[in-house]
Design an enzyme around this catalytic site. Structure first.
Site, mmCIF file in Angstrom:
data_model
loop_
_atom_site.group_PDB
_atom_site.id
_atom_site.type_symbol
_atom_site.label_atom_id
_atom_site.label_comp_id
_atom_site.label_asym_id
_atom_site.label_seq_id
_atom_site.Cartn_x
_atom_site.Cartn_y
_atom_site.Cartn_z
ATOM 1 C CB SER A 127 -0.865 -0.024 1.263
ATOM 2 O OG SER A 127 -1.354 1.249 1.559
ATOM 3 C CE1 TYR A 154 -4.060 -2.512 5.653
ATOM 4 C CE2 TYR A 154 -3.449 -0.193 5.516
ATOM 5 C CZ TYR A 154 -3.790 -1.377 4.903
ATOM 6 O OH TYR A 154 -3.840 -1.439 3.532
ATOM 7 C CE LYS A 158 -1.669 -4.196 3.349
ATOM 8 N NZ LYS A 158 -2.009 -5.503 2.770
#
Ligand code: UDP
Length: 343
Positions: A127, A154, A158
């Protein structure tokens, strides 16, 4: 011989669009999902769009290593695209362990089983959050732009997953990896048979817009109109979901056809075109010929002012380019919302 691609989290928003494009490009696909954040709607839609009722589907959790082993033993998998992960930024702040457990363990299980089997081609869905808040003179971001410390668990999963993949590629012969860093995926398949299915109140802009247009939400709040941007609202690189899905086909082909220049590669997947929240809202109104109830509201905590990418590397190396106009994308998003209402 046809190559087989495993799509983990393949019943979700991005996974279902990728499955459609992989099948369209002639790959065999095995879809696996535990329905933690979706139901069968999109998988059924994939079968209808592709006309393939026989797509192998395995209901499983990638945190279960035994199940991952069985999956790889049951199918001759040439490449895996790993989507199976939680993705709600706010939830990750209140439930960090849930995010680290699920997102990291599931991915490490895939890599461990790939290693046990002598290797695999692994595509990881990363992302743009890894870039954090780039300074204005550093825009657009390229793959060389520095990653910034993650601002949520989160985002951290990644970054860590990218590093785990990089290190595994270095250490274990036969494992090759590509990380695709998505900017803001939006829209739906033009057939309106697959799209985003947010649980509860949507966090993301486009589902909130379509639900406001349908009357499910009373009013869209545009978070912040005092940012240092031309119209005061945030700038993002909104990438059509079908375009994004096609980037995966190009990346898988690059791995399977032996075209990689390094054994671990990273590509930004975006349009290279910054669009403000306000521009997106007005484009939605114009193309769908409706008026949206919206108001300006205070800034949302954690939002970056502006981020968009330079997609040159993906354009040149993957032979991929975002093609759909934002109008086409917003038309498809609205068509999908209407399909959901009629259901
Ligand atoms: N946004 C907004 N109202 C909403 C949801 C989002 O104004 O109800 C804005 C948000 O502040 C950001 C942009 O839309 O500037 C994109 O947000 P989204 O959550 O879709 O993606 P992000 O860029 O945060 O990953």
């Amino acid at each position: 011989m046809k190559k087989t691609v495993l799509v983990s989290g393949g019943a979700g928003f991005i996974g279902s669009h990728v499955t459609v494009e992989l099948i369209g490009a002639g790959y065999d696909v095995v879809v696996a999902d535990n329905f933690s954040n979706c139901d069968l709607t999109c998988f059924e839609g994939v079968k209808t769009i592709t006309g393939r009722k026989d797509i192998p589907f395995v209901e499983m959790d990638f945190c279960d290593k035994t199940a991952v082993r069985k999956l790889f033993a049951d199918h001759a998998i040439d490449a895996v695209i790993h989507f199976a992960a939680y993705k709600a930024v706010g939830e990750s702040v209140s439930e960090p362990l849930m995010y680290y457990q699920n997102n990291l363990v599931s991915f490490m299980n895939v890599l461990e089983v790939a290693r046990e089997r002598g290797g695999c081609n692994v595509l990881f869905s990363s992302s743009a959050t890894v870039y954090g808040e780039p300074s204005p003179d550093r825009l657009p971001v390229t793959e060389q732009s520095e990653r910034q410390p993650a601002t949520s668990p989160y985002g951290n999963t990644k970054q860590i997953s990218e590093d785990v993949l990089r290190d595994c590629v270095k250490a274990y012969p036969g494992i090759k990896g590509i990380a695709l860093r998505y900017f803001n995926p939006i829209g739906a398949h033009p057939s309106a048979l697959i799209g985003e299915l947010p649980r509860g109140v949507p966090n993301n802009l486009v589902p909130f817009i379509t639900q406001t247009a349908s009357g499910k939400r009373a009013c869209l709040s545009i978070f912040g109109n005092d940012y240092p941007t031309p119209d005061g609202t945030c700038l993002r690189d909104y990438i059509d979901i079908v375009d994004l899905a096609k980037a995966h086909v190009c990346a898988v082909a690059r791995m399977l056809d032996g075209k990689m220049k390094q054994e671990y590669e990273i590509f930004n997947i975006g349009t290279g075109r910054p669009l403000s929240v306000y521009e997106l809202v007005t484009a939605f109104e114009k193309v769908n010929k409706l008026k949206l109830n919206y108001k300006f509201a205070p800034r949302r905590a954690g939002d970056v002012t502006a981020i968009w990418c330079d997609p040159t590397l993906a354009n040149e190396e993957l032979g991929w380019k975002a093609e759909r106009t934002v109008e086409e994308t917003l038309e498809a998003a609205w068509k999908w919302e209407k399909h959901l209402i009629e259901k």
